[in-house]
Design a protein around this motif. Structure first.
Motif, PDB file in Angstrom:
ATOM      1  N   GLN A 115      32.018 -11.272  28.319  1.00 18.69           N
ATOM      2  CA  GLN A 115      31.924 -10.113  28.785  1.00 18.69           C
ATOM      3  C   GLN A 115      32.385  -9.965  30.284  1.00 18.69           C
ATOM      4  OE1 GLN A 115      28.073  -8.232  28.626  1.00 18.69           O
ATOM      5  NE2 GLN A 115      27.996  -8.216  26.714  1.00 18.69           N
ATOM      6  N   MET A 116      33.683  -9.348  30.342  1.00 19.91           N
ATOM      7  CA  MET A 116      34.329  -8.856  31.726  1.00 19.91           C
ATOM      8  C   MET A 116      34.044  -7.718  32.398  1.00 19.91           C
ATOM      9  SD  MET A 116      37.515 -11.161  30.666  1.00 19.91           S
ATOM     10  CE  MET A 116      37.902 -11.579  32.388  1.00 19.91           C
ATOM     11  N   GLU A 117      34.223  -7.408  33.800  1.00 15.36           N
ATOM     12  CA  GLU A 117      33.937  -6.414  34.647  1.00 15.36           C
ATOM     13  C   GLU A 117      35.242  -6.070  34.977  1.00 15.36           C
ATOM     14  OE1 GLU A 117      31.485  -4.538  34.396  1.00 15.36           O
ATOM     15  OE2 GLU A 117      30.270  -6.171  33.276  1.00 15.36           O
ATOM     16  N   LEU A 118      35.282  -4.752  35.612  1.00  9.94           N
ATOM     17  CA  LEU A 118      36.338  -4.104  36.052  1.00  9.94           C
ATOM     18  C   LEU A 118      36.044  -3.739  37.797  1.00  9.94           C
ATOM     19  CD1 LEU A 118      37.561  -1.603  33.478  1.00  9.94           C
ATOM     20  CD2 LEU A 118      38.119  -3.762  33.479  1.00  9.94           C
ATOM     21  N   THR A 119      37.223  -3.863  38.398  1.00 16.23           N
ATOM     22  CA  THR A 119      37.142  -3.571  39.870  1.00 16.23           C
ATOM     23  C   THR A 119      36.889  -2.158  40.123  1.00 16.23           C
ATOM     24  OG1 THR A 119      39.563  -3.404  40.106  1.00 16.23           O
ATOM     25  CG2 THR A 119      38.649  -5.327  40.442  1.00 16.23           C
ATOM     26  N   SER A 120      36.945  -1.310  39.223  1.00 18.57           N
ATOM     27  CA  SER A 120      36.891   0.241  39.276  1.00 18.57           C
ATOM     28  C   SER A 120      36.908   0.753  38.076  1.00 18.57           C
ATOM     29  CB  SER A 120      38.030   0.800  40.130  1.00 18.57           C
ATOM     30  OG  SER A 120      38.134   2.279  40.139  1.00 18.57           O
ATOM     31  N   TYR A 121      35.974   1.751  37.843  1.00 17.39           N
ATOM     32  CA  TYR A 121      35.926   2.724  36.555  1.00 17.39           C
ATOM     33  C   TYR A 121      36.443   4.062  36.680  1.00 17.39           C
ATOM     34  CZ  TYR A 121      33.405  -1.422  34.889  1.00 17.39           C
ATOM     35  OH  TYR A 121      32.958  -2.739  34.597  1.00 17.39           O
ATOM     36  N   ASP A 122      37.074   4.253  37.841  1.00 20.87           N
ATOM     37  CA  ASP A 122      37.762   5.535  37.984  1.00 20.87           C
ATOM     38  C   ASP A 122      38.746   5.638  37.010  1.00 20.87           C
ATOM     39  OD1 ASP A 122      36.217   5.923  40.104  1.00 20.87           O
ATOM     40  OD2 ASP A 122      37.686   5.159  41.584  1.00 20.87           O
ATOM     41  N   PRO A 123      39.280   7.017  36.849  1.00 18.94           N
ATOM     42  CA  PRO A 123      40.148   7.362  35.721  1.00 18.94           C
ATOM     43  C   PRO A 123      41.519   6.891  35.987  1.00 18.94           C
ATOM     44  CG  PRO A 123      39.177   9.362  36.247  1.00 18.94           C
ATOM     45  CD  PRO A 123      38.582   8.398  37.049  1.00 18.94           C
ATOM     46  N   VAL A 124      42.292   6.236  34.991  1.00 15.52           N
ATOM     47  CA  VAL A 124      43.548   5.822  35.042  1.00 15.52           C
ATOM     48  C   VAL A 124      44.371   6.702  35.303  1.00 15.52           C
ATOM     49  CG1 VAL A 124      42.858   3.544  34.051  1.00 15.52           C
ATOM     50  CG2 VAL A 124      44.083   5.401  32.782  1.00 15.52           C
ATOM     51  N   GLU A 125      45.828   6.547  35.441  1.00 14.91           N
ATOM     52  CA  GLU A 125      46.783   7.502  35.678  1.00 14.91           C
ATOM     53  C   GLU A 125      47.838   7.223  34.378  1.00 14.91           C
ATOM     54  OE1 GLU A 125      50.292   7.911  38.589  1.00 14.91           O
ATOM     55  OE2 GLU A 125      48.688   8.566  39.363  1.00 14.91           O
ATOM     56  N   SER A 190      44.589  -3.973  34.160  1.00 17.86           N
ATOM     57  CA  SER A 190      44.965  -4.813  35.368  1.00 17.86           C
ATOM     58  C   SER A 190      43.720  -4.896  36.488  1.00 17.86           C
ATOM     59  CB  SER A 190      45.886  -3.752  36.242  1.00 17.86           C
ATOM     60  OG  SER A 190      45.536  -2.419  36.394  1.00 17.86           O
ATOM     61  N   ARG A 191      42.513  -3.972  36.299  1.00 20.95           N
ATOM     62  CA  ARG A 191      41.539  -3.771  36.941  1.00 20.95           C
ATOM     63  C   ARG A 191      40.349  -5.053  36.560  1.00 20.95           C
ATOM     64  NH1 ARG A 191      40.241   2.625  36.718  1.00 20.95           N
ATOM     65  NH2 ARG A 191      41.955   3.309  37.706  1.00 20.95           N
ATOM     66  N   LEU A 192      40.937  -5.959  35.739  1.00 19.43           N
ATOM     67  CA  LEU A 192      39.719  -6.892  35.121  1.00 19.43           C
ATOM     68  C   LEU A 192      39.448  -7.608  36.639  1.00 19.43           C
ATOM     69  CD1 LEU A 192      41.413  -8.135  32.055  1.00 19.43           C
ATOM     70  CD2 LEU A 192      38.992  -7.021  32.442  1.00 19.43           C
ATOM     71  N   THR A 193      38.321  -8.071  36.956  1.00 25.56           N
ATOM     72  CA  THR A 193      37.889  -8.922  38.114  1.00 25.56           C
ATOM     73  C   THR A 193      38.280 -10.392  38.091  1.00 25.56           C
ATOM     74  OG1 THR A 193      35.745  -9.168  36.979  1.00 25.56           O
ATOM     75  CG2 THR A 193      35.822  -7.240  38.648  1.00 25.56           C
ATOM     76  N   ASN A 194      38.546 -10.927  36.712  1.00 20.50           N
ATOM     77  CA  ASN A 194      38.885 -12.450  36.482  1.00 20.50           C
ATOM     78  C   ASN A 194      39.773 -12.568  35.547  1.00 20.50           C
ATOM     79  OD1 ASN A 194      36.830 -13.385  38.474  1.00 20.50           O
ATOM     80  ND2 ASN A 194      35.178 -12.757  37.106  1.00 20.50           N
ATOM     81  N   PRO A 195      40.548 -13.527  35.742  1.00 18.92           N
ATOM     82  CA  PRO A 195      41.609 -13.879  34.617  1.00 18.92           C
ATOM     83  C   PRO A 195      40.794 -14.179  33.093  1.00 18.92           C
ATOM     84  CG  PRO A 195      41.500 -15.713  36.141  1.00 18.92           C
ATOM     85  CD  PRO A 195      40.637 -14.374  36.684  1.00 18.92           C
ATOM     86  N   LEU A 255      38.572  -2.788  27.763  1.00 23.45           N
ATOM     87  CA  LEU A 255      37.997  -1.487  26.945  1.00 23.45           C
ATOM     88  C   LEU A 255      36.686  -1.798  26.865  1.00 23.45           C
ATOM     89  CD1 LEU A 255      41.132  -0.620  24.498  1.00 23.45           C
ATOM     90  CD2 LEU A 255      40.245   0.868  26.467  1.00 23.45           C
ATOM     91  N   ASP A 256      36.327  -2.959  26.237  1.00 26.50           N
ATOM     92  CA  ASP A 256      34.833  -3.270  26.218  1.00 26.50           C
ATOM     93  C   ASP A 256      34.175  -3.023  27.358  1.00 26.50           C
ATOM     94  OD1 ASP A 256      35.634  -4.091  23.641  1.00 26.50           O
ATOM     95  OD2 ASP A 256      35.431  -6.368  24.103  1.00 26.50           O
ATOM     96  N   ALA A 257      34.570  -3.360  28.557  1.00 27.80           N
ATOM     97  CA  ALA A 257      33.872  -3.216  29.828  1.00 27.80           C
ATOM     98  C   ALA A 257      33.578  -1.639  29.989  1.00 27.80           C
ATOM     99  CB  ALA A 257      34.577  -3.785  31.105  1.00 27.80           C
ATOM    100  N   LEU A 258      34.735  -0.978  29.700  1.00 26.98           N
ATOM    101  CA  LEU A 258      34.659   0.524  30.017  1.00 26.98           C
ATOM    102  C   LEU A 258      33.530   1.237  29.160  1.00 26.98           C
ATOM    103  CD1 LEU A 258      35.840   3.090  31.287  1.00 26.98           C
ATOM    104  CD2 LEU A 258      37.357   3.105  29.604  1.00 26.98           C
ATOM    105  N   ALA A 259      33.530   0.742  27.753  1.00 25.90           N
ATOM    106  CA  ALA A 259      32.545   1.188  26.816  1.00 25.90           C
ATOM    107  C   ALA A 259      31.028   1.005  27.259  1.00 25.90           C
ATOM    108  CB  ALA A 259      33.089   0.787  25.513  1.00 25.90           C
ATOM    109  N   ARG A 260      30.885  -0.324  27.858  1.00 23.92           N
ATOM    110  CA  ARG A 260      29.714  -0.709  28.143  1.00 23.92           C
ATOM    111  C   ARG A 260      29.298   0.453  29.632  1.00 23.92           C
ATOM    112  NH1 ARG A 260      31.665  -5.835  27.670  1.00 23.92           N
ATOM    113  NH2 ARG A 260      31.833  -5.906  30.079  1.00 23.92           N
ATOM    114  N   HIS A 261      30.208   0.236  30.467  1.00 21.09           N
ATOM    115  CA  HIS A 261      29.956   1.103  31.659  1.00 21.09           C
ATOM    116  C   HIS A 261      29.745   2.598  31.382  1.00 21.09           C
ATOM    117  CE1 HIS A 261      30.986   3.371  35.401  1.00 21.09           C
ATOM    118  NE2 HIS A 261      30.308   2.194  36.097  1.00 21.09           N
ATOM    119  N   GLU A 262      30.468   3.124  30.446  1.00 24.25           N
ATOM    120  CA  GLU A 262      30.301   4.523  30.334  1.00 24.25           C
ATOM    121  C   GLU A 262      29.316   4.914  29.121  1.00 24.25           C
ATOM    122  OE1 GLU A 262      31.200   7.126  31.791  1.00 24.25           O
ATOM    123  OE2 GLU A 262      32.714   5.833  33.179  1.00 24.25           O
TER     124      GLU A 262
END
Length: 319
Positions: A115-125, A190-195, A255-262
């Motif tokens: 389970q990984m996290e993102l530096t930001s969950y703001d909308p992408v462009e 690109s927002r993954l906090t770790n490799p 995508l897994d991280a975003l689904a958990r966050h939202e």
């Protein structure tokens, strides 16, 4: 089926499995039938598929192949029962040979999905992109059809052009959606906090390499044939497969991280709609099979990632 999840050691997880005698028998019957067919063995009165195979093939080789097949076929149900998502193909340690009418035990060693996290969950462009089908494209399409069919049998010229225009536009729109889904998932990754952990990458790379070689075998093509036809060197192919493995993992875990966050969830209706695309419109039948034989968690993961990717595109900023 008895499943025991052992203590995790580093990046790997071991699961001890004991199958009931009836389960082993069901798996083995399918194995011997398929093996007999693949070996070109014809049915004989009074002989089972198992007897035919054992008469014609090396018993040790058959025993090892049968045991591994039982373990492989049981694995989706084992992972569903354990509630674990694995990356790549597992390693198996079988305790003896699988025999009809007898329990069978084996160990399953997997790399659990992190389970990984993102530096930001703001909308992408995502870039603004559309494609309107031109009359030249319609002409070219109809010329291709005319090469194999009599166009007059398919309708009036006006009907043909309208149908061709609609079909081509639908294809163009789907290409645009696919491109935007990829760009959005790549931006999210690109927002993954770790490799991605090395063990996770290695497991996934080994799996897609195995799948690639199996695909070549189905086409009766060697890896050397593939490289020669495409003008590639072995190192170039390896690099492409490694890049593919890395991007699949990064995007999937993001995508897994975003689904958990939202708190995005998959409804039963959405799951069945996804299954319908895999089963020629028979989602209930496939859902029953997945529940009975295992593999439902993996399909749910794929379906939820697709839903999350669509959500990501819908909420994206359009440049």
């Amino acid at each position: 089926m008895n499943v025991t999840v052992r203590a995790r050691t580093g990046d790997v997880q071991t699961i001890a499995v004991e199958l009931e005698a009836a389960e082993v028998t069901d798996y083995l019957r399918g194995f011997y039938l398929m093996t007999a067919q693949q070996a070109g063995l014809h049915p004989e009165p009074g002989l089972t598929s198992k007897q035919l195979v054992e008469r014609e093939c090396n018993l040790d080789e058959v025993g090892r192949a049968a045991s591994e097949t039982v373990a492989v076929r049981a694995t989706p149900a084992v992972l569903d029962r354990a509630g674990i998502d694995a990356v790549g193909a597992p390693d198996y340690g079988c305790h003896g040979y699988a025999q009809e009418g007898q329990p069978f035990a084996f160990d399953l060693t997997i790399v659990p999905k992190p389970q990984m996290e993102l530096t930001s969950y703001d909308p992408v462009e995502v870039p603004h992109q559309t494609h309107e089908v031109t009359e030249e494209e319609v002409d070219a399409f109809l010329a291709q059809v005319a090469a194999v069919r009599n166009l007059s049998e398919l309708g009036t010229p006006e009907q043909l052009r309208q149908r061709a225009r609609e079909d081509l536009q639908a294809e163009a729109d789907e290409r645009t959606r696919a491109y935007q889904r990829f760009i959005a998932a790549d931006a999210l990754a690109s927002r993954l906090t770790n490799p991605v952990p090395d063990a996770v990458f290695a497991a996934h790379y080994a799996e897609i390499t195995q799948d690639f070689r199996a695909s070549l075998a189905e086409q009766e093509m060697t890896e050397e044939d593939y490289l020669r036809e495409r003008g590639l060197q072995a190192d170039e192919l390896k690099h492409r497969l490694m890049s593919q493995a890395r991007e699949q993992l990064r995007q999937g875990l993001a995508l897994d991280a975003l689904a958990r966050h939202e708190n995005l969830k998959l409804t039963t209706a959405e799951l069945k709609e996804f299954l319908a695309s895999m089963s020629e419109g028979r989602p209930d039948e496939l859902l029953h099979t997945l529940k009975e034989q295992g593999g439902l968690r993996k399909v749910e993961e794929t379906a939820l990632r697709a839903k999350t990717n669509d959500w990501l595109v819908r909420t994206a900023r359009v440049a």
